[in-house]
Motif scaffolding. Sequence first.
Motif, short mmCIF file in Angstrom:
data_model
loop_
_atom_site.label_atom_id
_atom_site.label_comp_id
_atom_site.label_asym_id
_atom_site.label_seq_id
_atom_site.Cartn_x
_atom_site.Cartn_y
_atom_site.Cartn_z
N GLN A 1 11.47 -0.53 0.04
CA GLN A 1 10.39 0.28 -0.51
C GLN A 1 9.30 0.46 0.53
O GLN A 1 8.76 -0.51 1.08
N ARG A 2 8.98 1.72 0.83
CA ARG A 2 7.92 2.02 1.79
C ARG A 2 6.59 2.16 1.06
O ARG A 2 6.49 2.84 0.04
N LEU A 3 5.56 1.54 1.59
CA LEU A 3 4.22 1.61 1.00
C LEU A 3 3.30 2.26 2.03
O LEU A 3 2.61 1.59 2.80
N THR A 4 3.32 3.61 2.05
CA THR A 4 2.62 4.34 3.10
C THR A 4 1.63 5.36 2.57
O THR A 4 0.85 5.90 3.35
N SER A 5 1.66 5.65 1.27
CA SER A 5 0.70 6.60 0.73
C SER A 5 -0.68 5.95 0.65
O SER A 5 -0.81 4.72 0.80
N ARG A 6 -1.70 6.73 0.40
CA ARG A 6 -3.06 6.18 0.36
C ARG A 6 -3.20 5.14 -0.75
O ARG A 6 -3.78 4.07 -0.53
#
Length: 209
Positions: free
Chosen positions: A185-190
Amino acid sequence: MEWLNDNAQAISAVASVCTLFVWIFYAQLLYNGYIRQRRPRVIINRGKGIGAEALCLISNMSSEAIYIQHLVAVLHTSNGSYSLDVVEYQQQGDEDEEVSYRTHQGPLASGDYLHIQSFGNIVDQVQQYWHIKDDEVHGRDVQLEIRAIAIYGSEDMPIGASRAFALDLDAAPNHQLTPFKVDTQRLTSRTERKRVLQWVKEIETHKAH
């Protein structure tokens, strides 16, 4: 031909508008491709096996280097969740020995990877740190979540990656560690980065105590 001559200006205007839309479409494709290429991507996976003795691998598939700040293991049991900064734990536990924990915290080049240690050792460290009883670790519905917190490029807010595994230490070796999803799981949004920032604050608060 007479009709074309009479409506030449209107046809030219329509053709110009259509050409504009085509250019906007291609510009959007190029922009989306650029954004996709620039998005950070960190992968958490198993190496040298698929059981509890497999190595925990952290791979940087971003187009630029990242700086690893924290590598956190979270053990979810029926009695609660227990988290531990694996890098910080090793620094405290091995400060008098010649160890390679420095490679776990710092820059990680594009296309490069590192391994923390085996998943089994990570579980042992969390268990030892929080004084968790064996029957709780060997209970049902136990999960091990690995979180990577990093800085990407010149961006101020940290990015994150997380992957959870079902943990059954009493099962056969090939079934002791099963990922819930096929990808990290990528956590890259604001919004997600604010969540990662909260993780960092919790780690720093815990260290202060």
